[in-house]
Design an enzyme around this catalytic site. Sequence first.
Site, PDB file in Angstrom:
ATOM      1  N   TYR A  92      52.875  30.499  29.777  1.00  0.00           N
ATOM      2  CA  TYR A  92      51.501  30.093  29.449  1.00  0.00           C
ATOM      3  C   TYR A  92      51.227  28.725  30.050  1.00  0.00           C
ATOM      4  O   TYR A  92      52.044  27.824  29.925  1.00  0.00           O
ATOM      5  CB  TYR A  92      51.299  30.029  27.924  1.00  0.00           C
ATOM      6  CG  TYR A  92      50.227  30.979  27.484  1.00  0.00           C
ATOM      7  CD1 TYR A  92      48.916  30.833  27.958  1.00  0.00           C
ATOM      8  CD2 TYR A  92      50.507  32.041  26.626  1.00  0.00           C
ATOM      9  CE1 TYR A  92      47.932  31.723  27.591  1.00  0.00           C
ATOM     10  CE2 TYR A  92      49.523  32.939  26.255  1.00  0.00           C
ATOM     11  CZ  TYR A  92      48.234  32.779  26.740  1.00  0.00           C
ATOM     12  OH  TYR A  92      47.259  33.668  26.382  1.00  0.00           O
ATOM     13  N   GLU A 144      47.673  27.158  30.160  1.00  0.00           N
ATOM     14  CA  GLU A 144      46.240  26.844  30.065  1.00  0.00           C
ATOM     15  C   GLU A 144      45.986  25.418  30.516  1.00  0.00           C
ATOM     16  O   GLU A 144      46.714  24.495  30.151  1.00  0.00           O
ATOM     17  CB  GLU A 144      45.755  27.031  28.626  1.00  0.00           C
ATOM     18  CG  GLU A 144      45.580  28.500  28.281  1.00  0.00           C
ATOM     19  CD  GLU A 144      45.153  28.699  26.835  1.00  0.00           C
ATOM     20  OE1 GLU A 144      45.472  27.840  25.996  1.00  0.00           O
ATOM     21  OE2 GLU A 144      44.501  29.726  26.553  1.00  0.00           O
ATOM     22  N   ASP A 149      29.856  33.983  49.129  1.00  0.00           N
ATOM     23  CA  ASP A 149      30.924  34.827  48.593  1.00  0.00           C
ATOM     24  C   ASP A 149      31.567  35.517  49.801  1.00  0.00           C
ATOM     25  O   ASP A 149      31.056  36.504  50.311  1.00  0.00           O
ATOM     26  CB  ASP A 149      30.309  35.843  47.622  1.00  0.00           C
ATOM     27  CG  ASP A 149      31.322  36.876  47.118  1.00  0.00           C
ATOM     28  OD1 ASP A 149      32.476  36.872  47.599  1.00  0.00           O
ATOM     29  OD2 ASP A 149      30.949  37.685  46.252  1.00  0.00           O
ATOM     30  N   THR A 162      37.842  36.755  47.232  1.00  0.00           N
ATOM     31  CA  THR A 162      38.994  37.451  46.695  1.00  0.00           C
ATOM     32  C   THR A 162      40.184  37.023  47.560  1.00  0.00           C
ATOM     33  O   THR A 162      40.001  36.455  48.639  1.00  0.00           O
ATOM     34  CB  THR A 162      38.858  38.982  46.817  1.00  0.00           C
ATOM     35  OG1 THR A 162      38.674  39.293  48.200  1.00  0.00           O
ATOM     36  CG2 THR A 162      37.673  39.510  46.024  1.00  0.00           C
ATOM     37  N   LYS A 204      41.742  41.114  50.042  1.00  0.00           N
ATOM     38  CA  LYS A 204      41.098  41.927  51.075  1.00  0.00           C
ATOM     39  C   LYS A 204      41.644  41.478  52.441  1.00  0.00           C
ATOM     40  O   LYS A 204      42.827  41.604  52.670  1.00  0.00           O
ATOM     41  CB  LYS A 204      39.586  41.835  50.928  1.00  0.00           C
ATOM     42  CG  LYS A 204      39.127  42.438  49.588  1.00  0.00           C
ATOM     43  CD  LYS A 204      37.626  42.363  49.354  1.00  0.00           C
ATOM     44  CE  LYS A 204      37.276  42.909  47.978  1.00  0.00           C
ATOM     45  NZ  LYS A 204      35.845  42.724  47.638  1.00  0.00           N
ATOM     46  N   ARG A 231      46.125  40.666  44.403  1.00  0.00           N
ATOM     47  CA  ARG A 231      44.801  40.882  43.845  1.00  0.00           C
ATOM     48  C   ARG A 231      44.385  39.642  43.045  1.00  0.00           C
ATOM     49  O   ARG A 231      45.090  39.256  42.115  1.00  0.00           O
ATOM     50  CB  ARG A 231      44.860  42.120  42.942  1.00  0.00           C
ATOM     51  CG  ARG A 231      43.560  42.769  42.595  1.00  0.00           C
ATOM     52  CD  ARG A 231      43.785  44.207  42.171  1.00  0.00           C
ATOM     53  NE  ARG A 231      44.059  45.022  43.346  1.00  0.00           N
ATOM     54  CZ  ARG A 231      43.119  45.439  44.202  1.00  0.00           C
ATOM     55  NH1 ARG A 231      41.848  45.161  44.001  1.00  0.00           N
ATOM     56  NH2 ARG A 231      43.450  46.144  45.263  1.00  0.00           N
TER      57      ARG A 231
HETATM   58  C1  LIG Z   1      35.227  42.740  46.444  1.00  0.00           C
HETATM   59  C2  LIG Z   1      34.120  41.786  46.234  1.00  0.00           C
HETATM   60  C3  LIG Z   1      34.017  41.014  45.059  1.00  0.00           C
HETATM   61  C4  LIG Z   1      34.812  41.251  43.787  1.00  0.00           C
HETATM   62  O1  LIG Z   1      36.114  41.318  43.798  1.00  0.00           O
HETATM   63  P1  LIG Z   1      36.971  41.861  42.551  1.00  0.00           P
HETATM   64  O2  LIG Z   1      38.257  41.161  42.744  1.00  0.00           O
HETATM   65  O3  LIG Z   1      37.014  43.339  42.700  1.00  0.00           O
HETATM   66  O4  LIG Z   1      36.289  41.445  41.303  1.00  0.00           O
HETATM   67  C5  LIG Z   1      33.028  40.055  44.985  1.00  0.00           C
HETATM   68  N1  LIG Z   1      32.178  39.865  46.007  1.00  0.00           N
HETATM   69  C6  LIG Z   1      32.218  40.595  47.124  1.00  0.00           C
HETATM   70  C7  LIG Z   1      31.230  40.314  48.199  1.00  0.00           C
HETATM   71  C8  LIG Z   1      33.189  41.590  47.271  1.00  0.00           C
HETATM   72  O5  LIG Z   1      33.199  42.341  48.376  1.00  0.00           O
END
Ligand SMILES: *Cc1c(COP(=O)(O)O)cnc(C)c1O
Length: 416
Positions: free
Chosen positions: A46, A48, A197, A223, A226, A232
């Site tokens: 933990y 936090e 994003d 993220t 990807k 993840r």
């Molecule tokens: C995949 C994605 C997310 C979210 O990712 P998670 O880890 O699945 O919550 C947010 N924004 C965009 C543009 C994405 O392609």
Amino acid sequence: MNDQAIAHFLALEAKRQNDGIELIASENYPSRSVREAQGSILTAKYAEGYPHRRYYGGCEVVDAVEDLAIERAKKLFSCAYANVQPHSGSQANAAAYHALLQPGEKVLSLVLNDGGHLTHGSPVSFSSATYDFVFYPLNANGHLDLAIISRWLDQENPRLFLAGYSAYPYAIDFQGMREVIDSHNKHSQVPCLFMVDMAHIAGIVAAGLCQNPLKYADIVTSTTHKTLRGPRGGLILSNRLDLAKKIDSAVFPYTQGGPLEHVIAAKAIAFQEDLSSAFVTYMKQVLINTKACNDELVRRGRIVSGTDNHLFLLNVLDSYGLTGKEAQQSLELIGITTNKNMIHGDRLKPNETSGLRIGFAAATTRGCNQEEAIRIADLIDDCLSKAKPFETLTKEVHAIASSWKDVMTLDFPIEE
Ligand SMILES: *Cc1c(COP(=O)(O)O)cnc(C)c1O
């Protein structure tokens, strides 16, 4: 492993991943080192809070791990601030909104059917309940258009402009967006902030193969699983140190509790892998493969979006008279995994769609080259046009996939 039922499923999933061709644009295969860290004993701890200011004792080691992850993230993206704790991209977005906005404030984001994400104001996401989302469209050619964005900024006077998408195949002019926002802000009573994003294209940014949004945006979320090819998870970056405290407290304690230090260790490894010249070579190959597959479908007379990045959209309705759902199911039968996707101006519902999203980040990690990307386009085309029997195509898919690297033993070089 003691649990025979789960062990059985893990083996089945490894086999499924190894036997097929993975073309889902949001997926990738992390290294064995990343997976080892993710499965490590750090999960028991933990922690936090943030390094050197935790709520629990015994955090000396995880402090060092998290410091290293932060340092590497900042180096990778040339920025002054990084928060590596978000459990996912969606949680990173929730925290970013909270750091920048009051509930009810207005956000200008892309029309969701044109490639936005659920957290960008979908009625089924927390985002639309907490903030007032309005949406800018793409132009008639399906491209982002600075003139349209400028007009919508002036009409809507949002508190936040949001760029970054899940199914947009073209290059994004972050610098142009910054300029449009700056000129809007000169005469606007509500100064508009700029959020990117980059969940999908973070690996391309890291490799220096497209504009780096950190040069232009107030805040950048991502993220890590990807194109970045890590565990993840989520990530928040900025060059505005004046926002650091707000972002930190928006992640913990506002949206999350204890950080996943095992995942943060895995993120640190992935960032270091991404800093290597081998990663740049990999990402260049992803772009080459994606374009080669897109272009081969064009050569065969099919309707595709074109591409500047790791993905493109295939209009399966006009190319084959199939819905995206039907096309996805057919390809699955021959061992190619994709996902149905809305295309610009789509008249079908999101659970049917007229399009298919195809990406090469995962296949390229396993070793896919340009010739194979072209062969894969032919396999997709032969499957969807029913030009060849499925058994023949399945055998070919299998032959390609089994010539590639095993997903369980992949590892990537680290340069110190
Ligand atoms: C995949 C994605 C997310 C979210 O990712 P998670 O880890 O699945 O919550 C947010 N924004 C965009 C543009 C994405 O392609």
